[in-house]
Design a protein around this motif. Structure first.
Motif: not given
Length: 171
Positions: A46-51, A65-69
């Motif tokens: 399970v990931v939380s994306y910010n883009a 730009f995307a980052a996943a946590r």
């Protein structure tokens, strides 16, 4: 695994992943968008994306730009918390039901004990010696005290169940 592959195919819900992409492109950004990624070996995360989008100086879209946590453990913890909360609510409900039933079951015979000891105390069935009158007084007093405790327990279970009505008055 991801290079050259369609973004949406890496997730358990491709339509939701595609909706996330669409949202980024329409709104220019997305924050804490949760998806479940599936690796080639089948492992799910399970990931939380910010883009956010980025543009050239003439305001043409250049990319995203995307980052996943990884929030897998957080989700497991939340799920366990929800389950424990449900278990606690169930236990509280069962406790309240037990108290209500127990109070009723105790109150019925206790009223008989109090009533008959009162009849004896008042001499309605004949005279008693001073010692007997003392014993009957003890039975009557203890019965009233026990009834008061049972009523208090029942009142507490009503308060916990939200079924107690309050009559507010100025003092």
């Amino acid at each position: 695994e991801l290079i050259g592959a369609p973004f949406k195919n890496s997730f358990t819900e491709p339509a939701r992943a595609e909706a996330g992409i669409k949202r980024v492109l329409e709104e220019g950004r997305v924050t804490n968008y949760e998806l479940t990624a599936r690796a080639m070996d089948g492992k799910e995360t399970v990931v939380s994306y910010n883009a956010t989008t980025f543009h050239s100086r003439d305001r043409r879209l250049q990319g995203v730009f995307a980052a996943a946590r990884d929030v897998t453990e957080l989700k497991r913890f939340e799920q366990a918390l929800v389950q424990k909360n449900a278990e606690l609510e169930d236990a509280s409900r069962m406790k309240s039901e037990f108290l209500a039933n127990m109070s009723h079951e105790l109150r019925t015979p206790l009223n008989a004990i109090i009533g008959f000891s009162e009849v004896l105390r008042d001499g309605l069935v004949g005279d008693l010696t001073e010692k007997q009158r003392g014993f009957i007084g003890d039975i009557f007093g203890s019965g009233r005290h026990l009834l008061s405790l049972i009523n208090d327990i029942l009142d507490l279970s009503k308060v916990e169940a939200g079924k107690m009505t309050l009559d507010l008055e100025s003092m």
